[in-house]
Design an enzyme around this catalytic site. Structure first.
Site, PDB file in Angstrom:
ATOM      1  N   HIS A 154      -4.496  -7.914   0.118  1.00 27.87           N
ATOM      2  CA  HIS A 154      -3.836  -6.615   0.258  1.00 27.87           C
ATOM      3  C   HIS A 154      -3.038  -6.484   1.552  1.00 27.87           C
ATOM      4  CE1 HIS A 154      -3.322  -2.375  -0.661  1.00 27.87           C
ATOM      5  NE2 HIS A 154      -3.723  -2.070   0.557  1.00 27.87           N
ATOM      6  N   TYR A 179      -3.768  11.196   1.285  1.00 26.48           N
ATOM      7  CA  TYR A 179      -4.165  11.005  -0.110  1.00 26.48           C
ATOM      8  C   TYR A 179      -4.180  12.335  -0.854  1.00 26.48           C
ATOM      9  CZ  TYR A 179      -5.432   6.142   0.716  1.00 26.48           C
ATOM     10  OH  TYR A 179      -5.375   4.794   1.003  1.00 26.48           O
ATOM     11  N   ASP A 204       0.850  -1.181   0.000  1.00 25.83           N
ATOM     12  CA  ASP A 204       0.000   0.000   0.000  1.00 25.83           C
ATOM     13  C   ASP A 204       0.898   1.247   0.000  1.00 25.83           C
ATOM     14  OD1 ASP A 204      -3.115   0.586   0.431  1.00 25.83           O
ATOM     15  OD2 ASP A 204      -2.008   2.054   1.611  1.00 25.83           O
TER      16      ASP A 204
END
Length: 523
Positions: free
Chosen positions: A499, A442, A292
């Site tokens: 993930h 983000y 990630d």
């Protein structure tokens, strides 16, 4: 007259050969001097000499060998010269200040490594319970499972466990079983755990490895893999030839790392801070690993200071889907994979392409668009409501672990994790109020690089290992990964997992890391 003509031609051939010998002599002399002057002196005369030898070809059988050899030699030297002038690009190290207010002038930063212990209180737990008791729920649609997000019927079961059975005091003790520290870098406190192996076989070198989490994870993701890396022989992961000491920092704004007070804190700034952390701990060379955001951060670290990174191992590769070449590969890959550099396993994981790489990604990336634009708006709600926070975070641990969990009423969460494990990760966000700054990460990255492709123009030349888990959000074939990672030492098709690799399949990931590092150490 014929004899005179032949004699004249022979003399011309000898003169041209003499000029060629003179050029070779000058080449040897220039080579002894070395450097750029060699090429400035030699290259202008090189082709003239070659042409001279070509003209005399019909008069000497010897030249039939010498001419192409000379051409090949000069061509090789030109290529070598061009290659020697090419420099490997790297990310600028730069500097930064993320503390409150302006950076103090002429003030040395406190570089102490301060022990840290996670603590809780009755007041903190009482406040949590009060909020859980006041939660409101909207009934789910019939048969919706997790297609509309976290199913509220199952959410009530999770909250009931959280309120009545989950023991935060016990989980704090578990969190504190590894040594925690704080240190101040660029104006903010950085939290990390540092675990050394309890025993090192005689003559074995300990390999430092920095492991970086992502969103919505935390340093806690690595708790099950740490003993496998620090005591591999105990868990049947080799004979102890590769042993690690593990450093797991919290990304600034996540968990117990202080959030940046200034705008613009992205993965490059994080990479620089983590390099400074490792230097402060006394490491000159070290391995890095991440998934990630951790993958992007460690990739930036390898691009920034390759001389410090012995090797990089990732379980997610950031790539761009743009470009005519990739379009052609996608179109042909399902039919002639070998022609475009795909394997059969790549095809199985990537196709049908539109479903797995467009529709699935659109369904799973709604959060990304919110967090990359106006994170504080949605953040206010989940920061104030523990139930909303749990739903927001745990939904990712469902479908990002396995896409098929979308069809289950409980999201398949307890088939891979325990509720204690999942809620401990949620609690790290809750007690630190770190969900909003974690969401801002983000915006800081995407506002400066909307496609996350700028850094991909700079290759990673350190030894690289890639663990491709089959349930990852998107699959990256080796042929695509090579566009960024120029020195792939190992690429593994993992048999299962998604993930959150370290959290879900710690032994598989540990095996692959050890395999990768063993190969690097043998180079």
């Amino acid at each position: 007259m014929m004899w005179l003509a032949l004699s004249l031609r022979e003399r011309q051939c000898q003169e041209k050969a003499s000029r060629g010998d003179t050029w070779v002599a000058s080449l040897r002399a220039a080579a002894r001097r070395g450097g750029a002057d060699m090429w400035q002196e030699v290259l202008p005369n090189a082709w003239e000499s070659i042409l001279s030898r070509i003209r005399s070809f019909q008069y000497s059988q010897k030249n039939a060998v010498l001419v192409p050899a000379a051409a090949l030699g000069v061509g090789g030297m030109v290529v070598c010269w061009l290659m020697s002038r090419r420099k490997i690009k790297r990310l600028e190290m730069g500097d930064g200040w993320w503390g409150s207010g302006e950076r103090p002038l002429r003030e040395n930063e406190d570089e102490r490594i301060r022990p840290f212990k996670i603590e809780t209180s009755d007041k903190e737990i009482e406040d949590l319970h009060h909020r859980l008791d006041q939660a409101r729920y909207a009934p789910p649609l019939e048969g919706a499972a997790f297609h509309y997000g976290f199913n509220s019927d199952y959410l009530q079961k999770v909250v009931a466990y959280w309120r009545n059975q989950f023991d935060w005091n016990k989980q704090v003790e578990i969190l504190n079983k590894y040594p925690h520290f704080h240190t101040t870098i660029e104006g903010i406190d950085i939290h990390f755990i540092h675990v050394k192996p309890p025993y090192v076989p005689h003559g074995r070198a300990v390999q430092p490895i920095l492991m970086v989490h992502g969103w919505p994870g935390s340093f806690y993701e690595f708790y099950k893999i740490i003993p496998l890396l620090t005591e591999p022989a105990k868990y049947s992961l080799g004979d102890g030839d590769v042993v690690f000491e593990v450093i797991c920092p919290s990304i600034p704004g996540y968990g117990f790392s202080e959030a940046p007070h200034q705008k613009g804190f992205d993965s490059r700034a994080t990479a620089r801070i983590f390099h400074k952390l490792m230097k402060r701990l006394g490491f000159k060379e070290y391995y890095v690993q991440g998934g990630d955001w951790g993958s992007r951060i460690t990739t930036n670290m390898a691009q920034m200071l390759p001389e410090s990174v012995k090797g990089i191992h990732v379980n997610l590769v950031f790539i761009t889907m743009q470009g005519f070449k990739k379009l052609v590969q996608v179109m042909l890959g399902a039919y002639v994979p070998w022609l475009v550099g795909f394997t059969r396993e790549d095809v199985r994981r990537m196709y049908p392409f539109m479903q797995k790489n467009v529709y699935d990604l659109l369904r799973e990336s709604g959060y990304l668009h919110i967090q990359a634009t106006k994170p504080d708006t949605a953040g206010c709600g989940v920061n104030d409501s523990p139930v909303g926070l749990a739903a927001y975070i745990l939904e990712k641990f469902s479908t990002w672990t396995n896409k098929s969990f979308l069809h289950k009423d409980d999201g398949g969460l307890e088939s891979k994790y325990s509720l204690d494990e999942l809620l401990t990760n949620v609690m790290i966000y809750w007690v630190t109020s770190s969900i909003v700054p974690s969401m801002r990460y983000y915006k800081e990255n995407f506002s400066q690089d909307p496609h996350l492709t700028n850094d991909s123009r700079i290759g990673v030349y350190v030894p690289s290992g890639i663990a491709a888990f089959p349930e990852e959000i998107a699959h990256t074939p080796r042929s695509w990964a090579k566009a960024i990672f120029k020195n792939i030492v190992s690429y593994s098709y993992m048999p299962r997992g998604g993930h959150f690799a370290a959290f879900e399949e710690p032994k598989l990931l540990a095996q692959d890391i050890i395999h990768f590092v063993r190969r690097v150490e043998q180079l």
